[in-house]
Design a protein around this motif. Sequence first.
Motif, PDB file in Angstrom:
ATOM      1  N   UNK A 187       0.725  -1.201   0.023  1.00 21.00           N
ATOM      2  CA  UNK A 187      -0.028   0.051  -0.028  1.00 21.00           C
ATOM      3  C   UNK A 187       0.833   1.371  -0.040  1.00 21.00           C
ATOM      4  N   UNK A 409      -8.906  -2.968   5.710  1.00 24.15           N
ATOM      5  CA  UNK A 409      -8.237  -1.751   6.118  1.00 24.15           C
ATOM      6  C   UNK A 409      -8.791  -0.614   6.071  1.00 24.15           C
ATOM      7  N   UNK A 410      -9.642  -0.355   6.743  1.00 24.98           N
ATOM      8  CA  UNK A 410     -10.680   0.731   6.646  1.00 24.98           C
ATOM      9  C   UNK A 410     -10.704   1.645   8.006  1.00 24.98           C
TER      10      UNK A 410
ATOM     11  N   UNK B  38     -10.151   6.662   3.844  1.00 20.61           N
ATOM     12  CA  UNK B  38      -8.906   5.905   3.237  1.00 20.61           C
ATOM     13  C   UNK B  38      -9.716   4.614   2.329  1.00 20.61           C
ATOM     14  N   UNK B  39     -11.101   4.783   2.206  1.00 29.09           N
ATOM     15  CA  UNK B  39     -11.839   3.863   1.377  1.00 29.09           C
ATOM     16  C   UNK B  39     -12.947   4.369   0.475  1.00 29.09           C
ATOM     17  N   UNK B  60     -17.069  -1.448   1.451  1.00 29.87           N
ATOM     18  CA  UNK B  60     -16.059  -0.587   1.487  1.00 29.87           C
ATOM     19  C   UNK B  60     -14.686  -1.055   0.963  1.00 29.87           C
ATOM     20  N   UNK B  61     -13.785  -0.400   0.136  1.00 30.05           N
ATOM     21  CA  UNK B  61     -12.837  -1.060  -0.453  1.00 30.05           C
ATOM     22  C   UNK B  61     -11.596   0.390  -0.234  1.00 30.05           C
ATOM     23  N   UNK B  62     -10.352  -0.339   0.333  1.00 27.31           N
ATOM     24  CA  UNK B  62      -9.292   0.777   0.462  1.00 27.31           C
ATOM     25  C   UNK B  62      -9.052   1.135  -0.914  1.00 27.31           C
ATOM     26  N   UNK B  64      -6.260   2.623  -1.309  1.00 30.25           N
ATOM     27  CA  UNK B  64      -4.719   2.109  -1.828  1.00 30.25           C
ATOM     28  C   UNK B  64      -4.862   0.857  -2.712  1.00 30.25           C
ATOM     29  N   UNK B  65      -5.634   0.084  -2.273  1.00 36.32           N
ATOM     30  CA  UNK B  65      -5.669  -1.132  -2.822  1.00 36.32           C
ATOM     31  C   UNK B  65      -6.231  -1.172  -4.419  1.00 36.32           C
TER      32      UNK B  65
END
Lengths: 414, 414
Positions: A187, A409-410, B38-39, B60-62, B64-65
């Motif tokens: 990340x 990772x939220x 961040x998501x 929800x989805x990061x 950065x991913x």
Amino acid sequence: MEEKKARVVIVGAGFAGLKAAQSLAKEPVEVTVVDRRNYHLFQPLLYQVATSGLAPEEISYPVRAVFRKQKNTRFRLAEVERVDLAGKCLVTNAGIIEYDYLILAAGGETNYFGMESVAKNGFGLKDVDEAIHIRNHILRMFEMAAQEKDPDIQRAMLTFMVVGGGPTGVECAGALSELIRLVLTKDYPQLNFNKVRVLLLEAADRLLAGMPPELSDITAKTLWNRQVEVRLDAAVSDFDGQRVVLKGGEIIPSRTLIWAAGVKASRLVDTLGVKQGSARRAVVMATLQLPEQPEVFVIGDAACFDVDGRPLPMIAPVGIQQAAVAAQNITALIQGKPLKNFVYHDKGSLATIGRKAAVGRIGKWKFSGFFAWILWLFVHLILLVGFRNRLLVLINWAWEYISYDRAVRLIIPK
Amino acid sequence: MEEKKARVVIVGAGFAGLKAAQSLAKEPVEVTVVDRRNYHLFQPLLYQVATSGLAPEEISYPVRAVFRKQKNTRFRLAEVERVDLAGKCLVTNAGIIEYDYLILAAGGETNYFGMESVAKNGFGLKDVDEAIHIRNHILRMFEMAAQEKDPDIQRAMLTFMVVGGGPTGVECAGALSELIRLVLTKDYPQLNFNKVRVLLLEAADRLLAGMPPELSDITAKTLWNRQVEVRLDAAVSDFDGQRVVLKGGEIIPSRTLIWAAGVKASRLVDTLGVKQGSARRAVVMATLQLPEQPEVFVIGDAACFDVDGRPLPMIAPVGIQQAAVAAQNITALIQGKPLKNFVYHDKGSLATIGRKAAVGRIGKWKFSGFFAWILWLFVHLILLVGFRNRLLVLINWAWEYISYDRAVRLIIPK
């Protein structure tokens, strides 16, 4: 008295409370389960919520759903303020709840051993909101470090301390290291991960005191291989949110201290006014009753039950086994039959360190590595309440195993 | 200028922001995506979080991913305080971010149309924490009602108002009614569910104004069949947390008002100091640029784009299509080529009412019932970001369908 059913009130919907209620399912009693939360929490996996592996909803289960088909059992959402032993009732924030028999399975809370600065600035890991706090904080530290110019401040942001070398501390440190090395490195491609430190501090001279010493050594070595700095004979004396001070005088700049070094019984035990053993626990008789109150049983983390002069540990299997005996003894009391003494059967223990690594003991048999890890996964899946939760956790684990990812990772603000 | 890559800054990681960044993946520019979260949140399913159907982590989805493999793109977690058009930079809580080209995809927020009492005591449904608030509150109302003796207070606790007959309001009211009728009836066997009311209020004379009138009628009928009281030409004038006052004078005692009646552009649009259309949106040219700032593009809910004298609706497909054109136009600007005008392609719309019931329109083709519902499920699964999220949501839906259950009935305190 014969026609009116006895009212059994159970305080706590943890492992012990649920088991006690389930053990009374077919008895002619009216069971009321009281908890301040409306869900049962599978605490052994809470550290995976803190380290972005699982969603809190996947390890929690509504109490009402547990008892839908148990006709003699009701649930009440209430925070118990005190137990009135003389008046045979609970004083709660939702009114008085009277009982004929009481099973106190109120569980435990984090024990900071009077260190106020750690209690204030450190993170406990006993409840869902604490786990989400930790998750938010860790991820926020990486976001801030990615934008930080000052190398010293950046290093402090990237130094994570886990205190306590029991199963929770070991599992948390291992999972945190994995989150960082396997996931966050992808990340934050601009960040220098050599600056990241994960430390595991233990005040005694070995990890996992409940395991044989060989397994303690394997655990420490495995953690070192996964870049966790293991410090034994190391105790924290102060933490102001910026710097951790150790008892020997060492100072480690860090913004994150996760406290997994102690548990004590719920503050509810204080309101009983009875004799306490270590960690605030109520001393119970061999039948799990309070000495002066035959109608009150205390079980699980709230109870101090000595075996050969040493109290049983505050772990789920003790509470679950005690719950079954307490339920049987209440039935015996009602029927005028003799009570049973509690005998603990130690079925062994397991702790995971991370990917393909765990240690375990069953009786005198010790094992570690891949097999222990598979067994750990299997046992935890089986113990989870609810088929849907089992399936979702299994999918998450499979996903993490295959993709080397941690999807949750939220940073979800409060 | 030739050797230094142009800096494209995108504000917002919603549908439009993500699409804009992805459209620039192969261009010789440096992309920075800025968001205060961040998501990426899949807002169309947020109402299912509010009604105990899904965990917030599953939709929800990061960010950065999303951009791990997109080498020219970076993410910065920051809250943008204002846009400095003259200085070509963003002022954020994490410092200044300079741009050569800006894509403002800052999205929208709840529009209470100046009604302060509703803003204060009602529930918005735009972000994860609001959805969890609603979930906690609904479940708490049932817990409190189960213990309440006063029949009037109990009825107020069990009266749930959803305001706004657009897709969000319709889907939310339908899901709430299902949660109550199919699930909570089993959780609270002692409670009289005839006292429970779910109301859906719409100020216009039909639901789903964006759909053909026949589908509006089908939707209203289906909701009535599922015990949702549909009130048309009904508008709220006040809500003090205890009583909802309607414009006509009717007073309905209720503790719960979910406000899905309006959206306006992010407050960030105010800091631009440019001409605004309805709902605070920045008026853009046919190329999606601001009239005076050719380097600034505004897209999605933040933009007011007129077609035949009427602004396009604030829905995801508009933002996604605009994102692709804005990205192309930035590339054209850099290469000195002519810009493209935006043309919206209406692919249709879908709204679900609940179990096996939905309505939809594709071009002039209208449909409803089981087929529409299956199509709705399918489309939403496809649009979700991330294979794991898709799988988890699918399993939850399958679980709910088979078991008539909603598993995420957890009151997780703040």
